[in-house]
Structure formats: C-alpha cells, structure tokens
Write a protein that holds these residues in place. Structure first.
Motif, PDB file in Angstrom:
ATOM      1  N   VAL A  12       1.343  -4.700  -1.336  1.00  0.00           N
ATOM      2  CA  VAL A  12       0.309  -4.307  -2.286  1.00  0.00           C
ATOM      3  C   VAL A  12       0.894  -4.463  -3.692  1.00  0.00           C
ATOM      4  N   SER A  13       0.311  -5.326  -4.503  1.00  0.00           N
ATOM      5  CA  SER A  13       0.820  -5.474  -5.866  1.00  0.00           C
ATOM      6  C   SER A  13       0.403  -4.263  -6.690  1.00  0.00           C
ATOM      7  N   ARG A  14       1.335  -3.707  -7.464  1.00  0.00           N
ATOM      8  CA  ARG A  14       1.067  -2.498  -8.263  1.00  0.00           C
ATOM      9  C   ARG A  14       0.396  -1.409  -7.411  1.00  0.00           C
TER      10      ARG A  14
ATOM     11  N   ARG B 239      -1.171   1.704  -8.877  1.00  0.00           N
ATOM     12  CA  ARG B 239      -2.424   1.576  -9.621  1.00  0.00           C
ATOM     13  C   ARG B 239      -3.645   1.386  -8.736  1.00  0.00           C
ATOM     14  N   LEU B 240      -3.479   1.437  -7.413  1.00  0.00           N
ATOM     15  CA  LEU B 240      -4.656   1.348  -6.530  1.00  0.00           C
ATOM     16  C   LEU B 240      -5.659   2.424  -6.934  1.00  0.00           C
TER      17      LEU B 240
ATOM     18  N   ARG C  72      -9.369   3.101   0.615  1.00  0.00           N
ATOM     19  CA  ARG C  72      -9.089   3.518   1.994  1.00  0.00           C
ATOM     20  C   ARG C  72      -8.020   2.625   2.602  1.00  0.00           C
TER      21      ARG C  72
ATOM     22  N   GLU D  59      -5.928   9.507  -3.220  1.00  0.00           N
ATOM     23  CA  GLU D  59      -6.325  10.491  -4.241  1.00  0.00           C
ATOM     24  C   GLU D  59      -5.997   9.958  -5.631  1.00  0.00           C
TER      25      GLU D  59
ATOM     26  N   ARG E  32      -8.791  -1.320   1.807  1.00  0.00           N
ATOM     27  CA  ARG E  32     -10.162  -1.518   1.329  1.00  0.00           C
ATOM     28  C   ARG E  32     -10.340  -0.825  -0.026  1.00  0.00           C
ATOM     29  N   VAL E  33     -10.413  -1.632  -1.068  1.00  0.00           N
ATOM     30  CA  VAL E  33     -10.568  -1.129  -2.440  1.00  0.00           C
ATOM     31  C   VAL E  33     -12.051  -1.106  -2.769  1.00  0.00           C
TER      32      VAL E  33
END
Lengths: 207, 207
Positions: free
Chosen positions: A119-121, A124-125, A130, A142, A198-199
């Motif tokens: 996961v890049s950064r 910052r997600l 999820r 959160e 899942r963003v």
C-alpha cells in the motif's frame, strides 16, 4: 470558507468531483499481539479477531477510557474503541528510521498488530477504508495513528546512546506511523496472505 | 493510478496538500426514535444515547446483522454497527421533495433520528467527522446514508397517487439523504441545542 485553489474541480452543477472508489490487493506480512506487561507486541503466526478486537491484547474492547488523544473528554470516560488494532508499513518504518539516523524501527517496538505491504502511503489511507483479509476478517480504517512520545520512548530504549529520540520520533514519524482500525467482521488474520483493500469514494468538504 | 487533474496540489516534497481541520457550530433541530413496529421514527424532546446507540431504537447495538448494504458478507453475519443513528438536514429533504414533485419529505418517514440545521451539504461531511452535543454526547460520522427503495416506499406511502416514488427516491435522494453515525461518547441529545462540529484534516489518496 471558500474552496482553496488546491481542491478538486466542480461539475456542471457546482458539486465537487469525487475521486471514485479504489480497490487493489495488498499483503499481510506480519501479525503481532500486545499480550505482555507493556506496550510492545510480539510476532505470532496469526490472530483471530472478534468485534472487540484482538482477544488478550491490551487494546481490545468495545470501549476504551478517554486518554490524552481525546482531551475534549474527561480522562477515563468510556468511549467507543475505534483504535483496536495498530497497522504499520515496512517502507514507512524504514523512512522513520532514516530520518532518525537509526538502523531500524521494528513494528513490535511501537506496538503494531499488523504489518501490511503493498500500500503506497499506508498512513494516508482515508478513514472508512475497508481491509478484507483472506481469513474472513474485515477491518475498517479509523485513521492515522498520530505518533506520541510513548512510542518514541519505546524506540529510544533500543538506542540508548542517542538522546531525545522520543521527541524526535514524534516529529519524524508524522504521516508515517501507520493507522488504527476497528474490526468490522470477526475472522482470522494469517501472516503471509492477501488483503483486498477497498478505498471509498473521496471528496473534499468545506463549510 | 496517477493523480487526476482535479486533485489537490502537491507541496515541495510531493505530498498532497491537505485541507486543514474545520470546526463550527450547528443546531440539533429535532430528535426522533424508531421504537415502534416499523421503520419510521417519532419525535421526542430528547434522546439519551449509550455506546450501543439509542436504547429501544431498532438500530441500537454494538453489532448488527449484515444486510444488502454489505453484500460481500454473508447475510446475517454479525458485523460492527456503525449505523446506530440516521441524521438528516431540512434543506436536503426539501431538495429531495422538490426533485420528486411532492410537498415534503418528513424526517420520520425515512427513519431519521436527528435533524441537524446549519451544515452546508450535510450528507457530504467526511467520515470521521465528530459531532459534540450540548448534552455531552458525541457522535462519529460513518458516512453517507445511501438512499434505498425501503425508504423510498415509506415516502411513497404518503403520496399514494404518485407511482414508483420508491425508485424515484433512490435517484433523487443520492447525496441528500443524510448520514449514519455511531456513538463515541454516551450522553444526551436535546432538541433545540447546539452542536460543535469538528471536521478532520482531509486529503485525497490514490494508489
């Protein structure tokens, strides 16, 4: 407040254009538990989580007592626990170490429960993202885990010759210390297996 | 994915520039409870919420059974309940009514628990926004409440001469049907009192 010049464009109806949902694969590289006397975690092959978090972990529970992270609540007030698990990324920990001038910052030193690769950064997600795990468990992000002196001291304990690493950590780890998350669906977290990330749709809001 | 042209600018280090946190006052105009046989709510002078939501309301609980909103979980699986309360705004309900060609859409028809005034584009408030109420309670915004045919049928029942209002509602209410939220801190929600709205720092994330 007017929308600043760095915000997304607007559509024909004046509504901000959202970023569409994103979905991709990542990898659960490590699972750890804080079941000892202190703040640190230890690696285990897997974790079985419930809706209260990681059973036996110091951060498990539907509720937690309000602490210095939420100073607008009287200390000790029971609040809903959205900080059940701590998640870190190896590339971000390596960057913190580089900034601090130390050889490494290990996930267990700063109480991480999950190490996630791919996961890049990661830090910052967006809140609400999820994470669906191969073992059936699902977590909801959160948000960013703001670095504190407590974790900084834990790092400093491993490099006694360097002074004031606790404060330096708070500065160096901003935006890199990972996420906190809560369990949406119970299940297993198996080190070495895949994650379906899942963003949600994103848009910037201004009042 | 590359950052699309509608995303915020980047700073000198290539990091997206975030929107700073925002804080302002709003007003709790109404409080309602779903304590009857059906989906609809009824107005009450106040609600006392716990970490499980509104006691006696059909959406209370630490957990809820997975439904058609989360089709990636087997139906009925217990998942953490982040949809304890439904929140709507009068200006958004008026716009839904205008689009449907009906005189009004009342909060109780679509199962709202809270009516909040003074927030522009309430439905678009970012996930993670906190609402601090005069009575001590605090809620965390889970996100937009996507309009469904169930709520649409409830509206249609009040205008029997208009056909297919259930489907029309799903289209007309997108982005206007309000929010769902969970209780972070127990306390009272008193109709007619103020709300301290705290929107977190926002940035757009791309993989």
């Amino acid at each position: 407040m007017t929308v600043p010049s760095n915000s997304p464009g607007a559509d024909l109806f004046g509504e901000p254009v959202p970023l569409p949902p994103q979905r991709f694969e990542a990898r659960l590289a490590g699972t750890l538990i804080a079941d000892g006397a202190g703040f640190e975690t230890r690696a285990v092959p897997s974790l079985s989580v419930t809706l209260e978090g990681v059973p036996g972990d110091r951060h498990a529970g539907h509720a937690r007592p309000a602490d210095s992270r939420v100073p607008w609540y009287p200390r000790g007030t029971p609040i809903r626990n959205a900080r059940q698990l701590s998640i870190v990324a190896p590339d971000e920990l390596a960057e913190i170490a580089r900034r601090l001038g130390v050889p490494e910052v290990r996930p267990e030193w700063i109480g991480a429960n999950l190490v996630i690769e791919g996961v890049s950064r990661l830090t910052r997600l967006p809140p609400g993202t999820r994470l669906h795990f191969a073992g059936g468990a699902a977590l909801a992000v959160e948000g960013e885990n703001a670095p504190c002196r407590h974790a900084g001291r834990a790092v400093g304990d491993h490099f006694p010759s360097q002074e004031e690493l606790d404060l330096a950590f708070v500065r160096a780890a901003k935006g890199l210390r990972g996420l906190v998350a809560w369990v949406e669906r119970a299940g297993d977290l198996l080190a070495g297996t895949g994650i379906d990330v899942r963003v949600p749709e994103q848009r910037l809001w201004t009042c």
